[in-house]
Design a protein around this motif. Structure first.
Motif, PDB file in Angstrom:
ATOM      1  N   HIS A  11       1.546  -0.359  -6.116  1.00  0.00           N
ATOM      2  CA  HIS A  11       1.656  -0.248  -4.659  1.00  0.00           C
ATOM      3  C   HIS A  11       0.665   0.771  -4.090  1.00  0.00           C
ATOM      4  CE1 HIS A  11       4.957  -3.024  -4.464  1.00  0.00           C
ATOM      5  NE2 HIS A  11       5.660  -2.318  -5.341  1.00  0.00           N
ATOM      6  N   GLN A  12       0.401   1.815  -4.841  1.00  0.00           N
ATOM      7  CA  GLN A  12      -0.614   2.781  -4.395  1.00  0.00           C
ATOM      8  C   GLN A  12      -2.001   2.148  -4.383  1.00  0.00           C
ATOM      9  OE1 GLN A  12      -0.223   6.507  -6.668  1.00  0.00           O
ATOM     10  NE2 GLN A  12       1.983   6.128  -6.725  1.00  0.00           N
ATOM     11  N   MET A  13      -2.281   1.286  -5.339  1.00  0.00           N
ATOM     12  CA  MET A  13      -3.569   0.595  -5.367  1.00  0.00           C
ATOM     13  C   MET A  13      -3.722  -0.334  -4.156  1.00  0.00           C
ATOM     14  SD  MET A  13      -5.984   1.066  -7.593  1.00  0.00           S
ATOM     15  CE  MET A  13      -6.780  -0.527  -7.653  1.00  0.00           C
ATOM     16  N   PHE A  14      -2.659  -1.044  -3.796  1.00  0.00           N
ATOM     17  CA  PHE A  14      -2.715  -1.882  -2.606  1.00  0.00           C
ATOM     18  C   PHE A  14      -3.031  -1.031  -1.376  1.00  0.00           C
ATOM     19  CE2 PHE A  14      -0.730  -5.375  -4.950  1.00  0.00           C
ATOM     20  CZ  PHE A  14      -1.295  -6.482  -4.326  1.00  0.00           C
ATOM     21  N   TYR A  36     -10.188  -6.587  -0.259  1.00  0.00           N
ATOM     22  CA  TYR A  36      -9.180  -7.501  -0.781  1.00  0.00           C
ATOM     23  C   TYR A  36      -8.723  -7.034  -2.164  1.00  0.00           C
ATOM     24  CZ  TYR A  36      -7.271 -11.588  -3.167  1.00  0.00           C
ATOM     25  OH  TYR A  36      -6.473 -12.427  -3.902  1.00  0.00           O
ATOM     26  N   ILE A  37      -7.415  -7.158  -2.432  1.00  0.00           N
ATOM     27  CA  ILE A  37      -6.877  -6.825  -3.751  1.00  0.00           C
ATOM     28  C   ILE A  37      -5.726  -7.773  -4.070  1.00  0.00           C
ATOM     29  CG2 ILE A  37      -5.280  -5.094  -2.793  1.00  0.00           C
ATOM     30  CD1 ILE A  37      -5.691  -3.475  -5.393  1.00  0.00           C
ATOM     31  N   TRP A  54      -8.267   9.887  -9.081  1.00  0.00           N
ATOM     32  CA  TRP A  54      -6.858   9.479  -8.973  1.00  0.00           C
ATOM     33  C   TRP A  54      -6.468   8.525 -10.101  1.00  0.00           C
ATOM     34  CZ3 TRP A  54      -5.155   4.402  -8.219  1.00  0.00           C
ATOM     35  CH2 TRP A  54      -3.781   4.263  -8.046  1.00  0.00           C
ATOM     36  N   ALA A  55      -7.349   7.595 -10.445  1.00  0.00           N
ATOM     37  CA  ALA A  55      -7.036   6.577 -11.447  1.00  0.00           C
ATOM     38  C   ALA A  55      -7.049   7.104 -12.875  1.00  0.00           C
ATOM     39  CB  ALA A  55      -8.029   5.419 -11.325  1.00  0.00           C
TER      40      ALA A  55
END
Length: 274
Positions: A95-98, A107-108, A175-176
């Motif tokens: 959800h954080q990536m979205f 777009y993801i 972050w990743a």
């Protein structure tokens, strides 16, 4: 078998030609290596359902065949329909990536456990991806919020702005770290997998599962997401059309490209040759 070898083979632009077919000589070489007791493993960034369609279409689903999908996140044995391993991304990270992709205007999408694409809205990017993979999609905020199972991969797509993808990867690198592993599978696709997962990890994990020394493995791939596989295998080979980063770390560059039967060249030279 003491001299059993295993070939880890990428699909798009490696095993498959530009029309998504397998060249006849390559198909014959695969049949011969399987008949001799060697192992053939599709190793792809595609979701498992998409990879299985290719395996089923070409009969690469019997004894001696395996599928490493989602860039190493899933390992599957077709002949007994068994998931050997499934490594996933925690839902809070999903959800954080979205949110981060939305903020960047990119777009993801991700996947549910049926390999259905899950994304926020219907866009040209999802149409292009579905056309390529032959999968289906669920769209909308409710679809994303309703994810119940952790997915094996996420993908950020831009059809015409590779620099935006590179900027996104760089901006989110800190972050990743320790959460996700990212790499490009083509100019349009920036892929995110669980930390520690890559095609190279898939090579090591399937060899360990089968009891085959990694030194007896051969890999074939053309793109940047294949680099870890090329490096991990006992011998890494690329077709003549390979991306420069894949070619730079390979042990062997084919004289043939993916349309001419590069994988057949690799099999005859490194699997079947005495």
């Amino acid at each position: 078998m003491a001299d059993c070898k295993i070939l880890f083979c990428d699909l798009d632009a490696t095993l498959l030609d530009d029309q998504k077919n397998i060249e006849k000589g390559t198909r014959a070489a695969i049949d011969e290596m399987l008949a001799q007791g060697h192992i053939f493993a599709i190793c792809t960034g595609r979701p498992l359902a998409s990879a299985k369609k290719v395996a089923d279409r070409y009969g690469l689903n019997g004894k001696g065949c395996y599928v490493v999908a989602y860039n190493g996140g899933v390992i599957y044995q077709p002949d007994n329909d068994t998931i050997i391993s499934y490594t996933s991304i925690p839902l809070p990270v999903v959800h954080q990536m979205f949110d981060r992709a939305e903020e960047a205007g990119l777009y993801i999408h991700t996947y549910d456990r049926t390999d259905t694409v899950v994304t926020l809205r219907h866009t040209p990017e999802v149409d292009a991806y579905l056309g390529h993979t032959k999968l289906t999609a669920k769209t909308g905020a409710d679809a994303v919020a309703g994810l119940l199972d952790e997915p094996a991969k996420m993908i950020v797509i831009s059809m015409d702005d590779n620099q935006a993808l590179k900027a996104f990867q760089e901006h989110n690198a800190a972050w990743a770290k320790d959460k996700l592993n990212s790499f490009f599978s083509c100019e349009q696709y920036l892929e995110y997998c669980p930390a520690g997962i890559s095609k190279g990890a898939g090579v090591v994990n399937l060899c360990r599962h089968l009891g085959i020394p990694v030194e007896l493995s051969v890999s074939a791939g053309d793109e940047r997401n294949d680099v870890s596989m090329i490096k991990a295998a006992g011998l890494g080979a690329v077709p003549a059309n390979a991306h420069r980063e894949a070619a730079a770390c390979s042990d062997y560059i084919c004289s043939l490209d993916n349309n001419q039967g590069a994988v057949g060249e690799i099999i005859r030279k490194f699997i079947l040759s005495k």
